[in-house]
Scaffold this motif. Structure first.
Motif, PDB file in Angstrom:
ATOM      1  N   UNK A 143       0.789  -1.323   0.033  1.00  0.00           N
ATOM      2  CA  UNK A 143      -0.058   0.501  -0.560  1.00  0.00           C
ATOM      3  C   UNK A 143       1.135   1.159   0.023  1.00  0.00           C
ATOM      4  N   UNK A 144       2.105   0.832   0.619  1.00  0.00           N
ATOM      5  CA  UNK A 144       2.699   2.266   1.039  1.00  0.00           C
ATOM      6  C   UNK A 144       3.367   2.661  -0.771  1.00  0.00           C
ATOM      7  N   UNK A 145       4.017   1.716  -1.203  1.00  0.00           N
ATOM      8  CA  UNK A 145       4.409   1.719  -2.801  1.00  0.00           C
ATOM      9  C   UNK A 145       3.814   2.831  -3.313  1.00  0.00           C
ATOM     10  N   UNK A 146       2.358   1.943  -3.598  1.00  0.00           N
ATOM     11  CA  UNK A 146       1.349   2.379  -4.352  1.00  0.00           C
ATOM     12  C   UNK A 146       0.602   3.368  -3.846  1.00  0.00           C
ATOM     13  N   UNK A 147       0.914   4.206  -3.085  1.00  0.00           N
ATOM     14  CA  UNK A 147       0.153   5.496  -2.843  1.00  0.00           C
ATOM     15  C   UNK A 147       1.479   6.062  -3.627  1.00  0.00           C
ATOM     16  N   UNK A 155       4.040   8.150   4.476  1.00  0.00           N
ATOM     17  CA  UNK A 155       5.444   7.612   5.321  1.00  0.00           C
ATOM     18  C   UNK A 155       5.215   7.032   6.296  1.00  0.00           C
ATOM     19  N   UNK A 156       6.133   5.473   5.997  1.00  0.00           N
ATOM     20  CA  UNK A 156       5.078   4.128   6.716  1.00  0.00           C
ATOM     21  C   UNK A 156       6.137   4.171   8.379  1.00  0.00           C
ATOM     22  N   UNK A 157       5.337   3.976   8.867  1.00  0.00           N
ATOM     23  CA  UNK A 157       6.131   3.823  10.416  1.00  0.00           C
ATOM     24  C   UNK A 157       5.616   2.651  11.509  1.00  0.00           C
ATOM     25  N   UNK A 158       6.607   1.663  12.162  1.00  0.00           N
ATOM     26  CA  UNK A 158       6.737   0.414  12.586  1.00  0.00           C
ATOM     27  C   UNK A 158       5.690   1.063  13.574  1.00  0.00           C
ATOM     28  N   UNK A 159       5.463   1.086  14.136  1.00  0.00           N
ATOM     29  CA  UNK A 159       4.628   1.478  15.803  1.00  0.00           C
ATOM     30  C   UNK A 159       4.784   0.141  16.052  1.00  0.00           C
ATOM     31  N   UNK A 160       6.583  -0.091  16.588  1.00  0.00           N
ATOM     32  CA  UNK A 160       6.548  -0.521  17.644  1.00  0.00           C
ATOM     33  C   UNK A 160       5.803  -0.943  19.073  1.00  0.00           C
ATOM     34  N   UNK A 161       5.793  -2.546  19.141  1.00  0.00           N
ATOM     35  CA  UNK A 161       4.350  -2.521  20.953  1.00  0.00           C
ATOM     36  C   UNK A 161       5.965  -2.380  21.507  1.00  0.00           C
ATOM     37  N   UNK A 536      -6.339   0.023  -6.776  1.00  0.00           N
ATOM     38  CA  UNK A 536      -5.562  -0.362  -5.787  1.00  0.00           C
ATOM     39  C   UNK A 536      -4.835   0.507  -4.814  1.00  0.00           C
ATOM     40  N   UNK A 537      -4.180   2.347  -5.751  1.00  0.00           N
ATOM     41  CA  UNK A 537      -4.671   2.578  -5.019  1.00  0.00           C
ATOM     42  C   UNK A 537      -6.154   3.614  -4.181  1.00  0.00           C
ATOM     43  N   UNK A 538      -7.271   3.446  -4.580  1.00  0.00           N
ATOM     44  CA  UNK A 538      -8.397   3.839  -4.346  1.00  0.00           C
ATOM     45  C   UNK A 538      -8.654   3.445  -3.207  1.00  0.00           C
ATOM     46  N   UNK A 539      -8.953   1.728  -3.675  1.00  0.00           N
ATOM     47  CA  UNK A 539      -9.295   0.707  -2.575  1.00  0.00           C
ATOM     48  C   UNK A 539      -8.226   0.344  -1.255  1.00  0.00           C
ATOM     49  N   UNK A 540      -7.488   1.031  -1.762  1.00  0.00           N
ATOM     50  CA  UNK A 540      -6.307   0.486  -0.739  1.00  0.00           C
ATOM     51  C   UNK A 540      -5.946  -1.332  -1.058  1.00  0.00           C
ATOM     52  N   UNK A 541      -5.835  -1.440  -2.012  1.00  0.00           N
ATOM     53  CA  UNK A 541      -6.234  -2.970  -2.650  1.00  0.00           C
ATOM     54  C   UNK A 541      -5.364  -3.468  -3.227  1.00  0.00           C
ATOM     55  N   UNK A 590       7.174  -3.407 -13.131  1.00  0.00           N
ATOM     56  CA  UNK A 590       6.854  -1.984 -12.251  1.00  0.00           C
ATOM     57  C   UNK A 590       5.565  -3.176 -11.635  1.00  0.00           C
ATOM     58  N   UNK A 591       4.270  -3.697 -12.378  1.00  0.00           N
ATOM     59  CA  UNK A 591       3.756  -4.288 -10.913  1.00  0.00           C
ATOM     60  C   UNK A 591       4.350  -4.738  -9.900  1.00  0.00           C
ATOM     61  N   UNK A 592       4.895  -5.400 -10.316  1.00  0.00           N
ATOM     62  CA  UNK A 592       5.736  -6.354  -9.016  1.00  0.00           C
ATOM     63  C   UNK A 592       6.715  -5.622  -7.355  1.00  0.00           C
ATOM     64  N   UNK A 593       6.596  -4.592  -8.477  1.00  0.00           N
ATOM     65  CA  UNK A 593       8.012  -3.425  -7.723  1.00  0.00           C
ATOM     66  C   UNK A 593       6.664  -2.754  -6.213  1.00  0.00           C
ATOM     67  N   UNK A 594       5.237  -3.071  -6.610  1.00  0.00           N
ATOM     68  CA  UNK A 594       4.788  -2.377  -5.730  1.00  0.00           C
ATOM     69  C   UNK A 594       3.871  -3.109  -5.570  1.00  0.00           C
ATOM     70  N   UNK A 595       4.317  -5.286  -5.605  1.00  0.00           N
ATOM     71  CA  UNK A 595       3.750  -5.280  -4.776  1.00  0.00           C
ATOM     72  C   UNK A 595       4.641  -5.892  -3.467  1.00  0.00           C
ATOM     73  N   UNK A 596       6.179  -5.385  -4.166  1.00  0.00           N
ATOM     74  CA  UNK A 596       7.455  -5.187  -3.039  1.00  0.00           C
ATOM     75  C   UNK A 596       8.015  -6.459  -3.200  1.00  0.00           C
TER      76      UNK A 596
END
Ligand code: ARG
Length: 603
Positions: A143-147, A155-161, A536-541, A590-596
């Motif tokens: 979702x980060x890469x697509x956006x 900004x991606x934040x890991x938010x550690x517990x 994919x962007x609009x629906x975070x999908x 390009x697409x697989x890069x967006x999937x990571x």
């Protein structure tokens, strides 16, 4: 570049207009009967009511207007009033040629860039990553890469517990084992040592031991709760221990995430919210929102329209300790201060949905975020084993992420060595690239909110809708392009490209009009790129991208089996194919890069 479907719609709308009808009826869609046509418009049916005319008569009027139109090779009015279209080969070839010339394949960046924070990963410090954390990392990264690809500021934040009872448990156990450590001496006011008084291996053993003990021993549990509270209240020695735990854990976590091709812009945690809690709580009290209930401090968040009961949001426990909700709310305080995000997306297990309903409502009510800030819960389902139950190890424990990766890697490695003649080093390298794709694609190809079954045999298969199949297709294209370039005798080209991978092709290649059914089909799939990314962007999908990839790969492989590419005698035709292959490869990559994930050079 406009989407092909938009260009077509515009043309059909214009024809409705010229024929004397409202142009809005000309909206055209992909055909749901590809055997009959490629695109269809059902507007004549709706127009019939307004114009009191037979739909087929309207459709025929529109057909008349489109006679000789260069965009279509076939326009047909079909009873009761459908308009069926086939796109002209020349026009399609030119459109696809435009995609080849643009490094974004025609997709423009947004003209309204938003600041988007993505909260994903969410590992708990000192506890090993388990498969539940896999989904968050994999989905959030995509979702980060697509956006970002859409042009947003992400900004991606890991938010550690790192702020809960597990910290108190570790401190308690450590104190029992090494009471002489300076961290436990309350009268000590010097500096603390730079090196941690434990290793990662010890840390990983201490937590489960402590957690086990606390379940059997009330006093032990009491001590852990007390330590948690003192840590949260800022006891110096405990904060110093927390920092050691964090340093060691984070180093290890980074290594693990790197293996997953996942990275974060921020490594903040629950503990970073601490300094904002007191003011935030005071403000909620001042606003008359927070009140005491059975000793605890709560805020009501239920709404009249609720179908399920939404309990009050607990802000502080009766002993004054903060909770998961408290840190999530206070985290929003610094997120707003430092980044002022338009959207905050939380990629977390479905089971935490109620928690986020409470947090979001409370944050809005208390004015921590503005009314128009979009707080979004992107919940995901459970990853199950073949038995349909949450994925476990053979002995029934929680499967650690590391083991899952290793198992998949081994499986892939043995498949590769079975039917290939790579060196062992190469095979290992390729196995790790392909197994990552197998795991990620296996996850991302499902709608995130659904549960799915982790089926290692299916995921690692190079046939069917799998990561390895996608990679296999890319590798196939790379190898054809390489052969083509090796065959070129033009020295200058070879020299020019020798330093780079051979498949970086010269600019002068251009796409021809499709000359058979399978090349046309491939182009018709490629033109759906924009729509796939936008939805994919609009629906975070991310699964929308997977579906697109699978269709393109199928269309490509069909084309490959139907067409003589390298042995094609017509040089211009061959070049056109090569250009189409190059575009296909670039779009897929390009697409697989967006999937990571990414593709190896051979497989
Ligand atoms: N650490 C949490 C867990 O393992 C996930 C954190 C999700 N993010 C958040 N802002 N609460 O369940």
């Amino acid at each position: 570049m406009k989407q092909l479907i938009e260009l077509i719609s515009e043309e059909v709308k214009e024809a409705f207009n010229k024929a004397g009808y409202n142009p809005d009826y000309g909206k055209t869609n992909l055909s749901n009967r590809p055997d009959l046509c490629e695109f269809q418009c059902n507007g004549a049916m709706a127009a019939a009511k307004e114009y009191h005319k037979a739909p087929i008569a309207i459709a025929e009027d529109v057909v008349t207007q489109l006679e000789g139109n260069a965009m279509f090779s076939e326009v047909e009015a079909v009873k009761p009033g459908f308009l069926n279209f086939r796109i002209a080969e020349e026009f399609l070839g030119e459109y696809v040629g435009g995609m080849l010339k643009d490094e974004r394949f025609g997709l423009e960046k947004t003209n309204k860039p938003l600041t988007i924070m993505i909260d994903y990963g969410g590992p708990n410090v000192a506890k090993p990553l388990h498969v539940g954390h896999l989904r968050s990392a994999v989905i959030g990264e995509s979702v980060k890469r697509i956006s970002r690809f859409m042009g947003h500021n992400v900004i991606g934040d890991v938010h550690l517990g790192d702020w809960g009872l597990q910290m108190g448990l570790i401190i308690t156990e450590l104190k029992l084992r090494k009471p002489e450590l300076v961290y436990f001496d309350e009268s000590y006011d010097g500096d603390y040592p730079d090196d941690a008084p434990f290793t990662l291996a010890e840390l990983e053993e201490i937590y489960p031991t402590a957690s086990g003990k606390s379940k059997e021993d009330e006093d032990y549990k009491e001590a852990a709760l007390q330590a948690t509270k003192e840590l949260q209240a800022g006891r110096k020695g405990y904060r110093a221990l927390l920092n050691h735990i964090l340093t060691i854990s984070v180093t290890d976590l980074k290594k693990n995430y790197e293996k997953l091709n996942v990275s974060f812009d921020l490594w903040k945690g629950e503990s970073d919210a601490q300094e904002y809690i007191a003011d935030m709580v005071q403000d909620m009290k001042d606003k008359g929102l927070a009140y005491e209930s059975e000793g605890a401090l709560v805020v009501d968040v239920k709404e009249d329209t609720d179908k399920k009961e939404v309990p009050p949001c607990m802000i502080l426990k009766s002993d004054g300790a903060s909770l998961y909700t408290t840190t999530d709310l206070a985290t929003l305080v610094w997120r707003v201060n430092d980044y002022n995000p338009d959207r905050v997306i939380y990629v977390v297990d479905n089971r935490q949905e109620m928690h986020f309903v409470q947090v979001f409502r409370c944050a809005k009510k208390a004015g921590i975020v503005k009314e128009d800030t979009s707080l979004e819960f992107l919940g995901f389902g459970t990853m199950n084993g073949l038995d349909g139950k949450p994925f476990k190890t053979r002995d029934g424990g929680v499967m650690r992420l590391e083991y899952l990766l290793n198992d998949t890697n081994e499986k892939m490695y043995s498949k590769i060595t079975d039917n290939n003649n790579m060196t062992d080093v190469e095979a290992k390298e390729v196995a790790s690239i392909v197994s990552l794709a197998a795991i990620k694609y296996g996850d991302l190809s499902n709608q995130a909110s659904k549960d799915y079954i982790f089926d290692i045999d299916k995921f690692t298969s190079s046939e069917g809708n799998t990561g390895p199949y996608i990679l296999y297709t890319i590798v196939r294209i790379k190898s054809i392009l390489n052969k083509y370039l090796e065959g070129l005798t033009i020295k200058s080209i070879l020299n020019k490209y020798a330093k780079e991978p051979l498949y970086d092709l010269p600019d002068e290649l251009h796409i021809n009009a499709p000359d058979n059914e399978s090349s046309k089909k491939l182009m018709l799939e490629l033109v759906k790129f924009q729509n796939a990314i936008l939805s994919a962007y609009d629906e975070s999908a991310p699964h929308k991208i997977c579906a697109f990839l699978y269709d393109v790969c199928n269309a490509f492989n069909h084309f490959y089996h139907e067409t003589k590419i390298l042995s094609c005698e017509d040089e211009d035709k061959k070049k056109g194919y090569i250009a189409l292959l190059y575009l296909t490869k670039s779009v897929l990559e390009c697409c697989i890069d967006l999937l990571g994930f990414y593709a190896p050079d051979k497989m």
